[in-house]
Design a protein around this motif. Sequence first.
Motif, PDB file in Angstrom:
ATOM      1  N   LEU A   1       0.835  -1.199   0.000  1.00 36.92           N
ATOM      2  CA  LEU A   1       0.000   0.000   0.000  1.00 36.92           C
ATOM      3  C   LEU A   1       0.871   1.251   0.000  1.00 36.92           C
ATOM      4  O   LEU A   1       1.947   1.268   0.608  1.00 36.92           O
ATOM      5  CB  LEU A   1      -0.894   0.033   1.245  1.00 36.92           C
ATOM      6  N   ASP A   2       0.386   2.296  -0.670  1.00 35.42           N
ATOM      7  CA  ASP A   2       1.077   3.580  -0.584  1.00 35.42           C
ATOM      8  C   ASP A   2       0.582   4.341   0.640  1.00 35.42           C
ATOM      9  O   ASP A   2      -0.221   3.831   1.434  1.00 35.42           O
ATOM     10  CB  ASP A   2       0.927   4.378  -1.878  1.00 35.42           C
ATOM     11  N   GLU A   3       1.050   5.571   0.797  1.00 36.02           N
ATOM     12  CA  GLU A   3       0.720   6.320   2.014  1.00 36.02           C
ATOM     13  C   GLU A   3      -0.761   6.646   2.126  1.00 36.02           C
ATOM     14  O   GLU A   3      -1.259   6.941   3.211  1.00 36.02           O
ATOM     15  CB  GLU A   3       1.549   7.616   2.078  1.00 36.02           C
ATOM     16  N   ARG A   4      -1.498   6.570   1.010  1.00 32.86           N
ATOM     17  CA  ARG A   4      -2.941   6.845   1.046  1.00 32.86           C
ATOM     18  C   ARG A   4      -3.761   5.591   1.291  1.00 32.86           C
ATOM     19  O   ARG A   4      -4.978   5.656   1.418  1.00 32.86           O
ATOM     20  CB  ARG A   4      -3.369   7.476  -0.277  1.00 32.86           C
ATOM     21  N   GLY A   5      -3.084   4.439   1.338  1.00 32.23           N
ATOM     22  CA  GLY A   5      -3.794   3.180   1.502  1.00 32.23           C
ATOM     23  C   GLY A   5      -4.215   2.567   0.191  1.00 32.23           C
ATOM     24  O   GLY A   5      -5.002   1.614   0.171  1.00 32.23           O
ATOM     25  N   HIS A   6      -3.699   3.066  -0.928  1.00 27.09           N
ATOM     26  CA  HIS A   6      -4.031   2.507  -2.237  1.00 27.09           C
ATOM     27  C   HIS A   6      -3.077   1.360  -2.554  1.00 27.09           C
ATOM     28  O   HIS A   6      -1.858   1.472  -2.353  1.00 27.09           O
ATOM     29  CB  HIS A   6      -3.933   3.577  -3.325  1.00 27.09           C
ATOM     30  N   ALA A   7      -3.628   0.266  -3.082  1.00 27.65           N
ATOM     31  CA  ALA A   7      -2.798  -0.876  -3.454  1.00 27.65           C
ATOM     32  C   ALA A   7      -1.952  -0.525  -4.671  1.00 27.65           C
ATOM     33  O   ALA A   7      -2.477  -0.090  -5.693  1.00 27.65           O
ATOM     34  CB  ALA A   7      -3.673  -2.083  -3.748  1.00 27.65           C
ATOM     35  N   ILE A   8      -0.632  -0.719  -4.549  1.00 23.53           N
ATOM     36  CA  ILE A   8       0.240  -0.518  -5.704  1.00 23.53           C
ATOM     37  C   ILE A   8       0.809  -1.847  -6.198  1.00 23.53           C
ATOM     38  O   ILE A   8       1.428  -1.900  -7.263  1.00 23.53           O
ATOM     39  CB  ILE A   8       1.381   0.468  -5.385  1.00 23.53           C
TER      40      ILE A   8
END
Length: 682
Positions: free
Chosen positions: A251-258
């Motif tokens: 996850l990135d810092e926004r909580g989005h799966a990368i």
Amino acid sequence: MNPTLIEKHSKQLLKVMPATSNCMSRLTRLDRQWTMATMTGKINCSRIAQTLIDFIIKTQENFSGLKQNLIEILIKENTNKVVQEISAVAQVVIDILKRNLFERTADVGFLATDDDLVRFLSNPERTSHDTSIIEDRLREYRDKYTVYNEIVILDTAGRVCAHLDQNNKISASRDPLISKTFKAKDYVETYRASDLAPDAGEILIYSQAIKSPDTGENLGILCLIFDFAGEMAGVFENLSDFSNDTILIVLDERGHAIASSDTGTIPTGKRLDMNLDEDFQIISINETPYLSKTVKTKGYQGFFGLPWYGHVLKKMETAFSGSNDKSFDAEAIRGKAHFSGRLTQVEESSENVLSDLELVVQNGEIMAAKKCIEPNPVEQMEGRALPHILNEIKKIGDQVQSVFQHSTDELLQLVTASRLHDTQFLARLAIDIMDRNLYERANDCRWWALTSDFKTILAKPTIEDADRDRMCKILGYINSLYTVYTNLFIYDRSGKILACSNPSEYNKEGRILNAGYVSEALRITDSQLYCVSDFIKTDLYATDGQNRYTYIYNASITDHEDSSRVLGGIGIVFDSEPEFKAMLGDVLPQDGQGRIIEGAEGMFVEPGGKLISATNPERKPGENITIDPDFTQLKNGESAVKLVEEDGSLYAVGCAHSAGYREYKRDGSYKNDVLCMVRVRI
């Protein structure tokens, strides 16, 4: 584990714990039978045994309290087992990635100072032929460091001067990273969509300014585009044992799966809830409940990189359905396992209550026998009825105790099996980290051997002090970026050391090396090949006059025009003691203060028994140890685990045989069999 959190979710957890739910159902059914038997006693024997019946009711209440304790313990321990498993995997996902990316920061820092790139950008009249030559050089770099799928060189206006991916039709970039990179002290790490690869979606870019070594003027920018998707696919594949009911995510810092091991369920870009302060969360995805765990990276050598997190989702409906291993002796585990005390405490309490109940039953039988000979017919009748009621209650008590013991047996076996699985996983993880790390060492020596200044200087009939100083300066700069080495050195065709990176090693200059790895390196004419010393004790890796054991990676330095003409070689001394210990320490279980838990240790060892590294300070590199024959017979990539008893305690001992990484130790050019053994107290 936060007890409040478990209590909050206890009903939901209980629904997906078949063994615990079954235990609760059986105990509830027995509790009803006990109540009915007690009521029968009240109705038929209250005249002669009221005190006795009151005690039986009190005993039932005690059992009910113990039943609640047992269920709570079963829920807690089952949850703790699963959360520990997914937490470890989440940590591995993010930390393995960060270890890899740490190497990339050194790569971009070194390549941005490459003389050929500097000369290329310094030439205002460069031709297509010049571009072709520099792209061949970049291609050779990528062939060694296979983690990049594109390398781009920009001038100060953002125009593309050279790049590798011919399917990437770019001529210029307006990406804001250009101005940011020119302002940066060193590298810039960027992850997002970029016009540097317009059709690639989000990409991971390491950029650094290319400057004039004379004036410090900006000449352009080097951009290394990391094969992020390929790297994560490899990480997920290595952790595939956990993928049946588990989704591994970055996850990135926004909580989005990368990155996701299951893009069907969790596609990249999907936002997930993160809660770093909780032991776990329960979330629903497509109406399916999952146990969720997010962890932040522990970093590597002070590098943390972009604020990314490891995240794991495990299906609740299957998370607790693993069968326990009946081959384990529950009684032995109960007596010798470190963790068993908290699991068996409630069982011991139930045994004490049952013992009191047996005493009551015996006293009741004596009382009944006396009443049977009383002249009062009512007391005679109650005296004859009482033994049957007491026997029924005794039978129910025995059944309750049996459920208690069966449940604790199952949990002891289940947790033991889980510890064994975890220990085998840790051994596999540690050997994978070792292979990944040493893969980079093989890349480093081959690439640095291509340094133009080294080739030019070694081709001279006479090497002057200024030449030696120049090589030392280049080696010193490299060593400042790649801190896993104690020294880098250049030697000529006779094996004589000409220059070192480490000033404290300058006294080695002029020495002739007669080691086999040197003569082997001097026979190499293929820039893709390298050679490595055995794990040897050498004064090239010494502290306070004491020689130490390490690996020395080597590559030949060949003539600019004729690659079949070997001019000398480069040797790089791996700082094996702290680096290998750190690899082992990173995988061993730790307490809340970050200390390795008591009884846990790890080691790297050759199949013949020669120790490479150990976390136990009493073991020293180079000593010979005895290895279980089952472990020495493991083939590359195989692993095994055993339950052993030592000094009255039980230990899980896992072992994994190295499998290599990417082409390293897989293409036939280098063979180096290493075992990793991890021991954890059960």
